[in-house]
Motif scaffolding. Structure first.
Motif, PDB file in Angstrom:
ATOM      1  N   LYS A   5     -93.636 -68.912  31.334  1.00 12.16           N
ATOM      2  CA  LYS A   5     -93.403 -67.925  30.184  1.00 12.16           C
ATOM      3  C   LYS A   5     -94.546 -67.887  29.050  1.00 12.16           C
ATOM      4  CE  LYS A   5     -89.204 -66.895  31.728  1.00 12.16           C
ATOM      5  NZ  LYS A   5     -88.968 -65.367  32.030  1.00 12.16           N
ATOM      6  N   THR A   6     -95.112 -66.862  28.708  1.00 13.84           N
ATOM      7  CA  THR A   6     -96.198 -66.777  28.005  1.00 13.84           C
ATOM      8  C   THR A   6     -95.612 -66.249  26.703  1.00 13.84           C
ATOM      9  OG1 THR A   6     -96.994 -64.535  28.476  1.00 13.84           O
ATOM     10  CG2 THR A   6     -97.919 -66.508  29.919  1.00 13.84           C
ATOM     11  N   TRP A  25     -99.179 -70.672  27.035  1.00 14.55           N
ATOM     12  CA  TRP A  25     -97.783 -70.798  27.452  1.00 14.55           C
ATOM     13  C   TRP A  25     -96.859 -70.521  26.252  1.00 14.55           C
ATOM     14  CZ3 TRP A  25     -95.690 -76.107  26.865  1.00 14.55           C
ATOM     15  CH2 TRP A  25     -94.174 -76.251  27.376  1.00 14.55           C
ATOM     16  N   LEU A  26     -95.776 -70.126  26.457  1.00 14.95           N
ATOM     17  CA  LEU A  26     -94.737 -69.898  25.523  1.00 14.95           C
ATOM     18  C   LEU A  26     -94.406 -71.197  24.737  1.00 14.95           C
ATOM     19  CD1 LEU A  26     -92.470 -68.294  23.897  1.00 14.95           C
ATOM     20  CD2 LEU A  26     -91.021 -68.447  25.699  1.00 14.95           C
ATOM     21  N   GLY A  27     -94.377 -72.442  25.271  1.00 14.30           N
ATOM     22  CA  GLY A  27     -93.889 -73.623  24.574  1.00 14.30           C
ATOM     23  C   GLY A  27     -94.996 -74.286  23.880  1.00 14.30           C
ATOM     24  N   CYS A  67     -96.605 -80.069  15.253  1.00 13.54           N
ATOM     25  CA  CYS A  67     -95.767 -80.408  16.342  1.00 13.54           C
ATOM     26  C   CYS A  67     -94.518 -79.623  16.655  1.00 13.54           C
ATOM     27  CB  CYS A  67     -95.850 -81.612  16.777  1.00 13.54           C
ATOM     28  SG  CYS A  67     -94.440 -82.655  15.924  1.00 13.54           S
ATOM     29  N   LEU A  68     -93.779 -79.577  15.321  1.00 17.14           N
ATOM     30  CA  LEU A  68     -92.448 -78.974  15.585  1.00 17.14           C
ATOM     31  C   LEU A  68     -92.422 -77.319  15.170  1.00 17.14           C
ATOM     32  CD1 LEU A  68     -90.186 -81.792  13.824  1.00 17.14           C
ATOM     33  CD2 LEU A  68     -91.238 -81.375  16.327  1.00 17.14           C
ATOM     34  N   LEU A  70     -93.360 -73.850  16.841  1.00 15.85           N
ATOM     35  CA  LEU A  70     -93.936 -72.945  17.964  1.00 15.85           C
ATOM     36  C   LEU A  70     -94.920 -72.244  17.708  1.00 15.85           C
ATOM     37  CD1 LEU A  70     -92.808 -72.510  20.786  1.00 15.85           C
ATOM     38  CD2 LEU A  70     -91.651 -70.344  20.053  1.00 15.85           C
TER      39      LEU A  70
ATOM     40  N   ASP C   2     -91.319 -62.471  26.091  1.00 13.29           N
ATOM     41  CA  ASP C   2     -90.786 -63.904  26.103  1.00 13.29           C
ATOM     42  C   ASP C   2     -90.558 -64.384  24.673  1.00 13.29           C
ATOM     43  OD1 ASP C   2     -90.692 -63.951  29.022  1.00 13.29           O
ATOM     44  OD2 ASP C   2     -92.680 -64.686  28.885  1.00 13.29           O
ATOM     45  N   MET C  32     -88.066 -78.234  19.289  1.00 10.09           N
ATOM     46  CA  MET C  32     -89.492 -78.420  19.572  1.00 10.09           C
ATOM     47  C   MET C  32     -89.791 -79.567  20.058  1.00 10.09           C
ATOM     48  SD  MET C  32     -91.371 -75.647  19.747  1.00 10.09           S
ATOM     49  CE  MET C  32     -93.064 -76.242  19.753  1.00 10.09           C
ATOM     50  N   VAL C  35     -88.764 -79.204  23.640  1.00  5.37           N
ATOM     51  CA  VAL C  35     -90.019 -78.431  24.328  1.00  5.37           C
ATOM     52  C   VAL C  35     -90.968 -79.405  24.472  1.00  5.37           C
ATOM     53  CG1 VAL C  35     -91.771 -76.659  24.207  1.00  5.37           C
ATOM     54  CG2 VAL C  35     -89.330 -76.111  23.338  1.00  5.37           C
ATOM     55  N   ARG C  38     -90.301 -81.523  27.305  1.00  8.08           N
ATOM     56  CA  ARG C  38     -89.931 -80.699  28.541  1.00  8.08           C
ATOM     57  C   ARG C  38     -88.351 -81.234  28.856  1.00  8.08           C
ATOM     58  NH1 ARG C  38     -92.519 -81.823  32.892  1.00  8.08           N
ATOM     59  NH2 ARG C  38     -93.044 -79.721  33.404  1.00  8.08           N
ATOM     60  N   ILE C  42     -88.166 -73.625  28.376  1.00 10.42           N
ATOM     61  CA  ILE C  42     -88.118 -72.591  27.516  1.00 10.42           C
ATOM     62  C   ILE C  42     -88.461 -71.212  28.202  1.00 10.42           C
ATOM     63  CG2 ILE C  42     -90.615 -73.031  27.069  1.00 10.42           C
ATOM     64  CD1 ILE C  42     -90.352 -72.388  24.169  1.00 10.42           C
ATOM     65  N   SER C  43     -87.592 -70.469  28.102  1.00 12.37           N
ATOM     66  CA  SER C  43     -87.675 -68.979  28.491  1.00 12.37           C
ATOM     67  C   SER C  43     -87.909 -67.928  27.560  1.00 12.37           C
ATOM     68  CB  SER C  43     -86.752 -68.721  29.252  1.00 12.37           C
ATOM     69  OG  SER C  43     -85.446 -68.839  28.982  1.00 12.37           O
ATOM     70  N   GLY C  44     -86.679 -67.221  27.300  1.00 10.86           N
ATOM     71  CA  GLY C  44     -86.922 -66.291  26.031  1.00 10.86           C
ATOM     72  C   GLY C  44     -86.285 -66.865  24.656  1.00 10.86           C
ATOM     73  N   VAL C  45     -87.338 -66.687  23.679  1.00 11.43           N
ATOM     74  CA  VAL C  45     -86.903 -67.277  22.416  1.00 11.43           C
ATOM     75  C   VAL C  45     -86.993 -66.160  21.382  1.00 11.43           C
ATOM     76  CG1 VAL C  45     -87.904 -68.807  20.479  1.00 11.43           C
ATOM     77  CG2 VAL C  45     -88.130 -69.376  23.049  1.00 11.43           C
TER      78      VAL C  45
END
Lengths: 165, 751, 282
Positions: A5-6, A25-27, A67-68, A70, C2, C32, C35, C38, C42-45
């Motif tokens: 996911k991006t 990357w989304l994460g 870091c927390l 997104l 996403d 987070m 995330v 791991r 994480i997919s749709g947010v």
């Protein structure tokens, strides 16, 4: 790129400049993007779970652990990092005090502490020792035992009140 | 004078609170730590680690992982080009596990990919078939059970037999003690970047404590000559012993050489806990014999250190634990037996205080028991037994240097006590948790004292090289001494100014292009590399004197920072004299030799000793078991203070780590697996947990043979602060408390 | 896409209705961490922290309505701290200043950790949670929302819109035991709230059961022995009270503590909280 996911394309405003982020990357955390995509390595990655404060930045004038955050959700928000604390070559008063009192050893916690202390002193210019300790309780330091750091905050407070009087 | 008043030093030189030369960069966030390095077209490395403490590797299948988009390399044991083995004192640990895994976290495979998340996904996709074996996780059982390693389970068995160990005292106190597994928990996790070079070698930039030890181990594993492995120091975010061993070094180089691209790796906090050695957990039994006046007449002890799966520095840690087991006291008779053993627990090695920490905790508790049995003040008892110059250690070694233990103890005991606490919640146990009112609090006071050997022991060829280069009057210093935060870089400036009068010093990049400086550990770098820099500067002065003499036909001598002709006709400052001249002086500095211990644990094995004492004042909420450390006061034998602010910083930082061991810090193992490998559950002291640290006195008695008379100061603060805190809790609660860290339930649940 | 940023509760309802598997991101302080290590795929947010309605609170009459994205900091230090002191006390013990600046009350509830520090307070106060989706709005009690260790009863397309918290007219206490003085997960915690007019005492415990729980029997018992006019409690009932509080706990052993210590401390906290609020009578 094989990462799944991006985040799509987005723009960050960091230290007054705009940056476009793509192919991410989304994460990815704001910390990762600041460091590895924007080359702003001043914010440090010591725990990535909000326990150490080394990655502290200001986001819309609020102190947070980058870091927390997104990264994609920092879009449109004003991010200020340690790299914005000095005025060009001129160190801030807190930076100077850190050097003067010996608050820096390995220096890994230093940027996060400096961002935190600037924020703290803006709202509490004449703190007592307990208040200082609570304010920096989210910033771990493994080298100093905090003594020199607390003293640096006290020194800034004294210098500011002398300057203002 | 408070540091607030005296903080700004306009000049350098020895004895002044010079500021760190790297302070500005560090304050700006510009200082490059090892995880801040990057390169175009670099890849990200990641490590697959064993989830089991003991297992056979039946099969590794990484075909699916390697086929993933963005994955550039996956390497396993068969890909290690040279010897698949490394080790700090003695090679016994595979670079990548090949047949068995011996601890949870042992590296099995390494991956390089274009993004850290891709590398992690690839690691997830590697299939390893393990045959799970029963782990050996008990250090005592391990001594006698089947070996978990071809070299057996006993890494070292050391016996110290001194005087007549059969002597029986009229006062006998006995106790069993335990020390949990502490971690260095430096803030900058392991990280580095390796670049393949066109000559077939590799350039490794990494945070470490000892470049040359790394280089030798990497070269052997890569099957390269040493000169093709160039190790450069990248900024170090704290070390405390945890970076003395090789971690990712060989892995990075293998990946870089295999892919032909730079490879960067950063351990996250969880992996960092798996990726470096810890402080040895210890089980200790003591029986102290004293006469009716309190004089120690015999000490018996058994010490078991859990070394985990591989040796690392277990052997030397055990030697320290045993040689200094009785503390800074004169003991005529002793029988100390120690074992450093292998288990399937995580490997243990160097951490600040290095073996002295474990036995000091136990021995100081014993001293308090004797004091109690005889109704003697604990400080009086320690003074009665304090070592002095000329006394003999239980290893038969005579103390020839300074040993101001009495001064340390007396100055500490006379330091004023803190005031009673208030009812402010931040000044009560429990803090913002609001658990405790003043009426629930009991105050306790405890003392402890310690001894620490400085530099490497037991015949190790301990040296440091340095170069002083003068180019048209400008000075550069080269040394491979690693700065980990301790302030060596400041000291270099001070030494240069003290000896040459030059204030602008260029410290050349720290790498393996010069000879070794040894490790930044064992409280040794001020003496060893500081000594080397001093010697190099002095060599420049000697060369200058000789040049002046041959140019003028008159001999000169150095007085202060001036060179004065012996006929009195000329006087010139060194700085001016150096102008327009070039020198390059390369020296090696050694301390006086030490010798191995014989079969009775006797011998002149150590170089020099430093002493410290701590007094802790605690407030205890007995019912909840919560402790607030109110104040730690300390006196320390420092030889000479080279930089007052840096000295204070070392002491405060060390005490905070001792406080951590006393109350908070332990890696908790369940069947060999660490269950709290993160900063949520491995609890470092925060600013709110760390009390004011008061320096009662720094005793300055110059140590013969030490550059400027200075003793290393980094380790003593960690050693006796822990037992002082526990003694204070015992004073408040009258509990035994024979294990650290002391948990709230150890105090609250005593029925 | 996403990653989406919700602009209003209306918009959020629609985004969730479109794809109920989308994950909600508020303060990020738990999300987070998962995330980064791991533990969350994480997919749709959907980020909900810019929705104005969720970031506001208002005091109406005998309760306050707190938007789910109101931060710990605002509860700890703003005017809310005078209205709901125990909630402010609990907020102060959560994480660090940085965490309190970001973490939200809605996040604390939805994460549903046994150690969620605000949960015992909200339980003791009898707070209600307003839950919303495109198709419906419903109110849940805290114990209806939190159903297990990190499990909540929200359906995929629902989100917490706000929390209605009664404003009581009596002293409140929140006490938390942890081995460290800051940034610590609670080993045990206890909330005790009172309403003098209504002669009400509410007690709830944290970290001593799969979800924070009320101590009903202890509440009932002690309410029989309180003199609300003099704000005293009979001294000879304290031991029984403490026992009943302990009996309402069913703690586990883990790496943070032992069940016996948790049981012991929850009793001590209950007694201490009680004696801060009430004086001992005869």
């Amino acid at each position: 790129m094989g990462i799944g996911k991006t985040s799509g394309e987005y723009e960050l405003i960091v230290n007054g400049s705009k940056f476009s982020i793509s192919d991410s990357w989304l994460g990815e955390s704001l910390l990762y993007v600041l460091r590895e995509r924007l080359g702003l390595y001043g914010s440090k990655n010591a725990c990535e779970q909000g326990e150490c404060g080394s990655c502290s930045v200001m986001m819309d004038d609020v102190l947070v652990c980058s870091c927390l955050v997104l990264a994609a959700n920092a879009k449109g928000r004003e991010i200020r990092t340690i790299e914005s604390v000095a005025d060009g070559d001129e160190l801030s008063d807190v930076q100077k005090a850190f050097i003067d009192t010996g608050a820096i050893q390995c220096g890994f916690c230093t940027p996060g502490l400096l961002v935190t202390i600037h924020d703290f002193l803006d709202s509490n210019p004449e703190p007592d020792q307990s208040e200082i300790k609570e304010a920096i309780s989210g910033n771990l330091c493994r080298c100093t035992g905090y003594g020199r750091i607390v003293e640096a905050v006290q020194l800034v407070s004294i210098r500011r009140s002398k300057r203002d009087s | 004078m408070s540091i607030l008043e005296e903080h700004i030093a306009s000049s350098a030189g020895i004895g002044i609170s010079a500021s760190r030369p790297d302070g500005k960069e560090k304050a700006r966030g510009d200082f490059l730590f090892s995880n801040d390095l990057s390169s175009e077209d670099m890849l990200w490395g990641q490590t697959l680690r064993s989830p089991y403490p003991s297992a056979k590797i039946k099969r590794i299948d990484y075909s699916r992982a390697l086929a993933m988009e963005g994955v550039h390399a996956i390497l396993t044991a068969g890909d290690v080009p040279g010897e698949n083995i490394f080790g700090l004192e003695h090679p016994d640990q595979p670079v990548l596990a090949f047949d068995v895994v011996r601890y949870v976290g042992e590296p099995v495979a390494i991956v390089a990919a274009n993004h850290p998340e891709v590398a992690k996904k690839a690691v997830d996709a590697i299939i390893v078939d393990y045959e799970i074996l029963e782990p050996m996780v008990d250090s005592e059982e391990a001594i006698y059970s089947d070996p978990i390693h071809p070299e057996g389970n006993v890494i070292r068995h050391l016996v110290i037999r001194h005087g007549n160990p059969d002597v029986v005292g009229s006062i006998i106190v006995e106790g069993e003690y335990e020390v949990g597994m502490q971690d260095q928990a430096f803030l900058g996790t392991e990280s580095g970047i390796a670049f393949p070079s066109s000559d077939g070698g590799v350039n490794l930039h990494i945070s470490t404590q000892w470049l040359h030890s790394d280089r030798d181990q990497v070269a052997s594993a890569l099957n390269l000559p040493n000169e093709l492995v160039r190790v450069s120091l990248a900024g170090v975010g704290g070390a405390f012993g945890g970076r003395e061993d090789v971690s990712m070094h060989v892995h990075l180089c293998m990946l870089a050489m295999h892919t032909g691209r730079p490879v960067k790796m950063i351990y996250d906090r969880n992996e960092s806990f798996l990726g470096h050695v810890h402080r040895h957990p210890a089980k200790i039994w003591f029986r102290h014999h004293a006469d009716e006046s309190g004089l120690l007449i015999n000490v018996e002890a058994k010490v078991i250190l859990d070394g985990g799966a591989y040796a690392s520095t277990t052997s030397a840690v055990l030697a320290n634990a045993c040689c200094f087991s009785v503390g800074p006291y004169s003991v005529p008779n002793a029988l100390i037996e120690g074992w450093g053993v292998r288990t399937n627990n995580p490997p243990c090695g160097a951490m600040r205080g290095f073996g002295n920490v474990q036995t000091c905790f136990a021995a100081e508790a014993q001293m308090d028991k004797i004091a109690k049995a005889l109704s003697i003040d604990p400080v009086e008892l320690r003074l009665l037994n304090a070592l002095e110059t000329g006394d003999t250690l239980i290893t038969g070694q005579e103390i020839t240097g300074t040993a101001p233990i009495s001064e340390v103890l007396t100055s500490l005991a006379s330091y004023p006590l803190p005031e009673a606490g208030t009812n402010a919640i931040l000044e009560l146990p429990g803090g913002t948790g609001r658990t405790t009112d003043k009426s629930h609090v009991k105050r306790g006071i405890g003392y402890a004292a310690s001894i620490k050997n400085l530099m490497f022991s037991e015949g190790f060829d301990d040296f440091s090289e340095a170069r002083c280069i003068i180019t048209d009057g400008e000075v550069s210093i080269q040394s491979a001494c690693v700065e980990v935060g301790q302030g060596f870089v400041t000291l270099v400036n001070q030494i240069v100014e003290e000896t040459l009068g030059l204030t602008e010093v260029t410290l050349l990049p720290v790498d393996t292009s010069i000879g070794s400086a040894g490790s930044t550990s064992a409280s040794r770098q001020t003496w060893m590399s500081g000594g080397a820099v001093l010697k190099a500067c002095e060599a420049v002065v000697d060369a200058l004197l000789s040049d002046l003499a041959s140019e003028s036909g008159i001999s000169y001598e150095k007085i202060g920072l001036s060179l004065i002709s012996t006929d009195g006709s000329d006087s010139i400052g060194i700085v001016s004299a150096l102008h327009g001249r070039n020198y390059d002086e390369h020296v090696t500095h050694r301390h006086h030799p030490t010798f191995p211990l014989d079969r009775n644990g006797q011998g002149d094995a150590h170089v020099s000793f430093a002493f410290a004492a701590h007094r802790a004042v605690v407030d205890v909420d007995e019912e909840l078991g919560l402790v607030r450390v109110v104040e730690i006061a300390t006196s320390q034998d420092v030889g000479r203070i080279l930089n007052p602010v840096q000295a204070k910083g070392q002491i405060e930082g060390g005490v905070a780590q001792g406080l951590g061991l006393a109350l908070l810090e332990e890696l908790i193992l369940v069947d060999g697996k660490i269950v709290n490998a993160n900063f949520t559950d491995y609890l470092l002291p925060t600013a709110m947990d760390t009390p004011p640290i008061e320096i009662a006195a720094l005793i300055e008695q110059p140590e013969p043979g030490a550059p400027f008379g200075a003793k290393g100061i980094g380790e003593p603060p960690v050693i006796s602060s822990t037992p002082a805190i526990v003694a204070a809790i015992r004073d408040a609660t009258a509990l035994e408390l024979s294990r650290v860290p002391v948990k709230p339930e150890d105090i609250a649940l005593t029925d | 896409m996403d990653f989406l940023i919700a602009s209003s509760t209306e918009n959020l309802c629609n985004l969730l209705a479109e794809d109920p598997t989308r994950q909600l991101l508020a303060g990020g302080t738990d999300f987070m961490v998962e995330v980064n290590f791991r533990h969350r795929d994480i997919s749709g947010v959907i980020a909900i922290d810019r929705i104005k309605e969720l970031k506001q609170w208002r005091h109406d009459g005998d309760s306050v309505l707190i938007g789910s994205c109101v931060t710990y900091k605002e509860i700890e230090q703003g005017p809310l701290s005078a209205l709901i002191p125990a909630l402010a006390q609990s907020a102060r013990t959560i994480g660090s200043p940085q965490i309190r600046n970001a973490g939200t009350i809605g996040g604390n509830l939805a994460t549903a950790s046994p150690a969620g520090d605000m949960i015992p307070v909200l339980l003791a106060l009898g707070a209600e949670v307003n839950v919303r989706s495109k198709s419906k709005v419903r109110q849940l009690r805290i114990d209806e929302l939190i159903t297990g260790v990190k499990v909540n009863s929200l359906s995929e397309d629902e989100f917490i819109e706000s929390i209605r918290v009664p404003v009581l007219s009596g002293p409140q206490e929140f006490l938390k035991v942890g081995p460290r003085n800051a940034m610590v997960i609670s080993v045990t915690s206890l909330a005790m709230v009172t309403d003098i007019e209504k002669k009400y005492i509410g007690i709830a415990l944290g970290s001593v059961s799969a979800s924070p729980c009320r101590s009903d029997e202890a509440e009932y018992f002690i309410s029989q022995h309180i003199d609300w006019d003099s704000m005293t409690v009979q001294s000879d009932v304290i031991e029984n009270f403490e026992r009943l509080v302990k009996e309402s706990a069913s703690p586990i052993d883990d790496h943070r503590s032992s069940s016996s210590y948790r049981t012991h401390t929850v009793g001590v906290l209950a007694r201490r909280a009680l004696l801060r609020i009430f004086r001992l009578g005869i």
